[in-house]
Design an enzyme around this catalytic site. Structure first.
Site, PDB file in Angstrom:
ATOM      1  N   ARG A  34       8.332  10.465   8.419  1.00 53.12           N
ATOM      2  CA  ARG A  34       9.569   9.684   8.561  1.00 53.12           C
ATOM      3  C   ARG A  34      10.451   9.836   7.311  1.00 53.12           C
ATOM      4  NH1 ARG A  34       6.846   4.128  10.729  1.00 53.12           N
ATOM      5  NH2 ARG A  34       5.175   4.822   9.347  1.00 53.12           N
ATOM      6  N   CYS A  91       9.478   3.763   4.179  1.00 50.38           N
ATOM      7  CA  CYS A  91       9.800   2.489   3.521  1.00 50.38           C
ATOM      8  C   CYS A  91      11.036   2.534   2.633  1.00 50.38           C
ATOM      9  CB  CYS A  91       8.601   2.015   2.705  1.00 50.38           C
ATOM     10  SG  CYS A  91       7.225   1.528   3.752  1.00 50.38           S
ATOM     11  N   LEU A 141       0.830  -1.220   0.000  1.00 50.44           N
ATOM     12  CA  LEU A 141       0.000   0.000   0.000  1.00 50.44           C
ATOM     13  C   LEU A 141       0.855   1.256   0.000  1.00 50.44           C
ATOM     14  CD1 LEU A 141       0.108   1.390   3.056  1.00 50.44           C
ATOM     15  CD2 LEU A 141      -1.431  -0.462   3.608  1.00 50.44           C
ATOM     16  N   PHE A 156       6.162   7.357 -10.974  1.00 52.28           N
ATOM     17  CA  PHE A 156       7.459   7.477 -10.286  1.00 52.28           C
ATOM     18  C   PHE A 156       8.516   8.117 -11.185  1.00 52.28           C
ATOM     19  CE2 PHE A 156       5.103   4.912  -7.497  1.00 52.28           C
ATOM     20  CZ  PHE A 156       5.683   5.032  -6.254  1.00 52.28           C
TER      21      PHE A 156
END
Ligand SMILES: NC(=O)c1ccc[n+]([C@@H]2O[C@H](COP(=O)([O-])OP(=O)(O)OC[C@H]3O[C@@H](n4cnc5c(N)ncnc54)[C@H](O)[C@@H]3O)[C@@H](O)[C@H]2O)c1
Length: 462
Positions: free
Chosen positions: A358, A291, A166, A280
């Site tokens: 993050r 991630c 996800l 992307f």
């Protein structure tokens, strides 16, 4: 309207770890009609969720939290519901160690708890959904078996690998309408149970939640059955490839800058090729988030353990490190002197539609600006409070709106492509600025329009 599972098809599912992955998965499976228990060791998370308050920002989550009160419950104690569980999904964090290796202490702690309390006459299927290095399914099995041994009991049970793909910001969408579901196990019964768990998604038999509609033209997701090792490697391969794709376009953004091309046009020109695809390929401040950075470091570490050079992945990491500097360079080109200037930073989250900060590019870039003597005024629609609490040492002036961040600033720097930044009255905002400098770190605005308003505009690779 909840999912359409018949009683016999409903499973008892425990999800351990109620963060971005665990909460989303729990809400989706509960919506489909399974009986779900979400466990988190952080009692403040459990307390909030029990009161129907979401602990993360994710589109559609609030509605599902409200609608799922009969199918999903929250607890801080894993042991309580374990004997009843058909499936236990591990979705705890797997952060980086300083050497790039993955810290599996959270996963192993959960495995210990499972082994300590599992009913040997009715063992659940254990599922690794956390992103974990090769061999972790076997490692989890070993830890559970050691705990069973301590209790003097033994039984046959399976640990399957079910990596999660996800995207934060579209997490519920991606869970309900995935491209594929990967399950790695050698055990046919475990495979069938997971197929049963995912059946409403695989067959799209549920009525979509209002807030997460089924995309037009969506077909059915592929179900990819593999060995646990392949499933573990699939996750790292996917993330390393996507990170590399972003680094690739960022590298070409640098040459576009030098030769006077526009990387947005270049990306469009290559992305229309079906072998490449348009995704992307947005040049920007480099990838971040919870991630890509840790997963890239982890697969590099794994490569080094197996004496396997991973030069492309290594290069992707290096390009990404340099990319943060490119944004500052762009600012310097227009602003000349950074010390003493005021920079309005728009966007703190690592990408739009999430409050996750993050490894967000904003962290490095703001730190660098402050080190260089700039005054930073920042605004983010949802991540501001989390940022303020996480980085109290950064002396940032937090603003209530983008307009406030721009006011009296020497330059505006866009670091997250929140949709609201696209629709700001830039013609009015520029009148409130000290000088009309815009560095569009996400190439999200119409450069011609901004130049018309009098901005000195620069993007990344354009
Ligand atoms: N966030 C993403 O976009 C994403 C996407 C795909 C895969 N993943 C992977 O999924 C995993 C979880 O990621 P996340 O972003 O949801 O993490 P997160 O940090 O948001 O959530 C993890 C949760 O686990 C809880 N936890 C830790 N140890 C526990 C224990 N022993 N018992 C109960 N709860 C415990 C923590 O309190 C925390 O709330 C990671 O391995 C990550 O790499 C994340």
């Amino acid at each position: 309207m909840l999912g359409a599972l018949k009683t016999a098809e409903k499973l008892n599912i425990i999800i351990v770890g109620t963060g971005y992955v665990g909460l989303t998965t729990g809400m989706a499976l509960g919506y489909l009609g399974h009986r779900v228990t979400c466990v988190d060791k952080d009692q403040s998370i459990v307390d909030k969720l029990e009161r129907g308050i979401s602990t993360i920002y994710e589109p559609g989550l609030d509605e599902l939290l409200r609608d799922n009160s009969e199918t999903v419950n929250f607890t801080g104690v894993l042991l309580k519901d374990l004997p009843e569980a058909d499936i236990v999904i591990i979705a705890v964090g797997t952060p980086s160690k300083s050497n790039g290796d993955t810290d599996l202490s959270f996963v192993e702690a959960v495995a210990k708890e499972i082994g300590g309390a599992m009913d040997p006459d009715n063992p659940p299927v254990i599922v690794n959904k956390s992103t974990v290095p090769i061999g972790t399914a076997r490692r989890v099995e070993t830890v559970i078996r050691e705990e069973l041994d301590k209790r003097g009991v033994s039984c046959s049970f399976s640990v399957a690998s079910n990596p999660e793909f996800l995207r934060e910001g579209a997490a519920l969408h991606d869970t309900l309408y995935p491209d594929r579901i990967v399950v790695g196990t050698e055990d046919v019964q475990a495979l069938n149970l997971l197929r049963q768990m995912y059946a409403p998604i695989l067959e799209q038999t549920f009525t979509p939640p209002q807030s997460v509609p089924r995309p037009e033209g969506y077909g059915l997701p592929a179900f990819v059955s593999t060995s646990p090792t392949s499933a573990e490697l699939i996750k790292y391969t996917a993330n390393a490839f996507l990170a590399m794709k972003i680094s690739f376009i960022n590298e070409f953004a640098s040459i576009a800058d030098k030769v006077g091309a526009d990387i947005v046009e270049v990306a469009k020109g290559i992305g229309l090729d079906k072998r490449i695809g348009p995704w992307f390929l947005n040049a920007g401040p480099g990838w971040g988030g919870s991630c890509f950075p840790k997963d890239v470091r982890s697969i590099l570490f794994t490569g080094s353990q197996y004496n396997c050079d991973m030069d492309l992945v290594q290069a992707a990491l290096e390009v990404n490190r340099k990319q943060r500097k490119k944004v500052i360079e762009k600012l310097q080109q227009s602003l000349k002197v950074i010390r003493g200037s005021t920079v309005g930073v728009l966007g703190l989250s690592f990408k739009p539609n999430t409050d996750d900060i993050r490894e967000s590019p904003s962290i490095d870039i703001i730190r660098e600006l402050l080190d260089m003597g700039a005054r930073v005024k920042a605004y983010d629609p949802v991540a501001q409070e989390r940022y303020r609490q996480t980085y109290p040492e950064q002396n940032v002036v937090y603003c209530g709106s983008a307009a406030e961040a721009a006011r009296e600033s020497d330059a505006v720097l866009i670091l997250t492509d929140w949709d609201e930044f696209r629709h700001l009255p830039w013609d009015e905002l520029c009148e409130t600025m000290k000088s009309k400098i815009m560095v569009d770190g996400r190439n999200m605005l119409d450069s011609d329009e901004l130049i018309k308003y009098g901005f000195t505009y620069s993007g990344i690779g354009r």
